[in-house]
Design an enzyme around this catalytic site. Structure first.
Site, mmCIF file in Angstrom:
data_model
loop_
_atom_site.group_PDB
_atom_site.id
_atom_site.type_symbol
_atom_site.label_atom_id
_atom_site.label_comp_id
_atom_site.label_asym_id
_atom_site.label_seq_id
_atom_site.Cartn_x
_atom_site.Cartn_y
_atom_site.Cartn_z
ATOM 1 N N LYS A 13 25.399 -7.971 36.164
ATOM 2 C CA LYS A 13 23.846 -8.015 35.182
ATOM 3 C C LYS A 13 22.786 -8.482 35.985
ATOM 4 C CE LYS A 13 25.690 -10.385 31.701
ATOM 5 N NZ LYS A 13 26.908 -10.551 31.652
ATOM 6 N N ARG A 88 23.714 -10.860 23.007
ATOM 7 C CA ARG A 88 25.510 -11.581 22.702
ATOM 8 C C ARG A 88 25.998 -11.017 21.457
ATOM 9 N NH1 ARG A 88 24.768 -14.052 28.325
ATOM 10 N NH2 ARG A 88 26.756 -14.686 29.800
ATOM 11 N N ARG A 127 32.861 -16.133 44.781
ATOM 12 C CA ARG A 127 31.493 -16.494 44.986
ATOM 13 C C ARG A 127 31.450 -18.314 44.837
ATOM 14 N NH1 ARG A 127 28.793 -14.364 40.024
ATOM 15 N NH2 ARG A 127 29.866 -14.797 38.391
ATOM 16 N N ARG A 139 28.336 -22.906 40.242
ATOM 17 C CA ARG A 139 28.252 -23.257 38.950
ATOM 18 C C ARG A 139 29.230 -23.325 38.135
ATOM 19 N NH1 ARG A 139 25.722 -18.026 35.967
ATOM 20 N NH2 ARG A 139 27.102 -17.891 34.376
ATOM 21 N N ARG A 150 35.047 -17.555 29.445
ATOM 22 C CA ARG A 150 34.803 -16.106 29.156
ATOM 23 C C ARG A 150 33.901 -14.737 29.090
ATOM 24 N NH1 ARG A 150 30.915 -17.785 34.262
ATOM 25 N NH2 ARG A 150 29.103 -16.575 33.743
HETATM 26 P P1 AMP Z 1 24.652 -15.806 32.077
HETATM 27 O O1 AMP Z 1 24.081 -17.127 33.007
HETATM 28 O O2 AMP Z 1 24.421 -14.857 31.239
HETATM 29 O O3 AMP Z 1 26.758 -15.862 32.546
HETATM 30 O O4 AMP Z 1 24.954 -17.008 30.822
HETATM 31 C C1 AMP Z 1 25.273 -18.154 30.887
HETATM 32 C C2 AMP Z 1 25.330 -18.947 29.754
HETATM 33 O O5 AMP Z 1 24.798 -19.464 28.679
HETATM 34 C C3 AMP Z 1 26.629 -17.712 28.576
HETATM 35 O O6 AMP Z 1 28.106 -18.134 29.486
HETATM 36 C C4 AMP Z 1 26.316 -19.160 27.725
HETATM 37 O O7 AMP Z 1 26.833 -19.982 27.528
HETATM 38 C C5 AMP Z 1 25.056 -19.362 27.791
HETATM 39 N N1 AMP Z 1 24.135 -17.739 26.875
HETATM 40 C C6 AMP Z 1 22.933 -17.162 28.064
HETATM 41 N N2 AMP Z 1 23.258 -16.755 26.727
HETATM 42 C C7 AMP Z 1 23.251 -16.145 25.582
HETATM 43 C C8 AMP Z 1 23.150 -15.852 24.318
HETATM 44 N N3 AMP Z 1 22.795 -14.342 24.509
HETATM 45 N N4 AMP Z 1 24.198 -16.421 23.600
HETATM 46 C C9 AMP Z 1 24.931 -17.371 23.651
HETATM 47 N N5 AMP Z 1 24.458 -17.937 24.501
HETATM 48 C C10 AMP Z 1 24.184 -17.621 25.779
#
Ligand code: AMP
Length: 194
Positions: A13, A88, A127, A139, A150
Site C-alpha cells: 500500500k 481499517r 524486509r 519496524r 496484524r
Molecule cells: P500501517 O503503516 O498502515 O501498516 O499501520 C501500522 C499500524 O498503525 C497498524 O498496525 C495499527 O496499529 C496502526 N494503524 C494505522 N492505521 C490505522 C487505522 N486506520 N486504524 C487503526 N489503527 C491504525
C-alpha cells in the site's frame, strides 16, 4: 479524486500510494505514518499508541478518525487525497464518507491490493533481513509473530471493507503479487476508469 488503498499488511500500500502521489499530485494520507511520527516525536498521542502499534493491534477509531478529520482540513486535500491504511474498520469507512460529504467530496474508488498470506510472510522476512543488512532498525511490528497478529486483525476488522465498497459500486481489486511497476500500472488503469 479521493482514493482508498487497502489490503493486508505488507501488500505494498505505502509503496503504491507514494507512486500514485507522484503521478497524480495528490497527498498521501497514511495513518500508520502519522502515528509513527507521533511516536518518534514522543507526543502524548505517541505515548498512547506506541504499545498498540508494537502489538499489531488497531488504534481506536476515535483517534484515527480525529487525525484524518484534522488532516482533511489542510488546503492540499481540496482536490482529493490518497488514503493509505485508512479506513481499517467499517466505522472508519462510514466516518470517512461523512467527513468527505461534509466537504462536498466523496470516495471515487477503493482499491483492494490482494496478496496471499504466504507471500506476505515471505516479504516481511526479507524486509527485516534487508534492513538489518543496511544497519537499520526494522519496524517493531514486522516480526513474524506480530505480522500474524496484524493479518488476523486485517481479516477480522478490515476485510469487511471489501463488501462495504462493493455495495457502493466503488471496489476495484488489483493483484498485488506481481512486480511493483506492474501493480502500479494496474492501479493506474483502475484510477483512469474511475
Ligand atoms: P500501517 O503503516 O498502515 O501498516 O499501520 C501500522 C499500524 O498503525 C497498524 O498496525 C495499527 O496499529 C496502526 N494503524 C494505522 N492505521 C490505522 C487505522 N486506520 N486504524 C487503526 N489503527 C491504525
Amino acid at each position: 479524486m479521493n482514493l482508498v488503498l487497502f489490503g493486508p499488511p505488507g501488500a505494498g500500500k505505502g509503496t503504491q500510494a507514494k507512486l500514485l502521489t507522484k503521478k497524480r499530485g495528490l497527498p498521501q494520507l497514511s495513518t500508520g505514518d502519522m502515528l509513527r511520527a507521533a511516536i518518534a516525536a514522543g507526543s502524548e498521542l505517541g505515548k498512547r499508541v506506541e504499545g498498540i502499534l508494537a502489538r499489531g493491534e488497531l488504534v481506536s477509531d476515535e483517534i484515527v478518525i480525529g487525525i484524518i478529520a484534522e488532516r482533511l482540513d489542510r488546503p492540499d486535500c481540496a482536490n482529493g487525497a490518497i488514503f493509505d491504511g485508512f479506513p481499517r474498520t467499517i466505522a472508519q469507512a462510514e466516518a470517512l464518507d461523512r467527513l468527505l460529504e461534509g466537504r462536498g467530496l466523496k470516495i471515487n474508488v477503493a482499491i483492494e491490493l490482494k496478496v496471499n498470506d504466504e507471500i506476505l510472510l515471505q516479504r516481511a522476512e526479507s524486509r527485516v533481513k534487508e534492513m538489518k543488512a543496511e544497519g537499520k532498525e526494522p519496524r517493531a511490528d514486522d516480526t513474524p509473530e506480530t505480522l500474524r497478529n496484524r493479518l488476523s486483525v486485517y481479516y477480522k476488522n478490515t476485510a469487511p471493507l471489501i463488501a462495504y465498497y462493493r455495495n457502493q459500486g466503488k471496489l476495484k481489486t488489483v493483484n498485488g503479487m506481481v512486480s511493483i511497476p506492474e501493480v502500479s500500472s494496474s492501479i493506474a488503469s483502475v484510477v483512469n476508469e474511475a
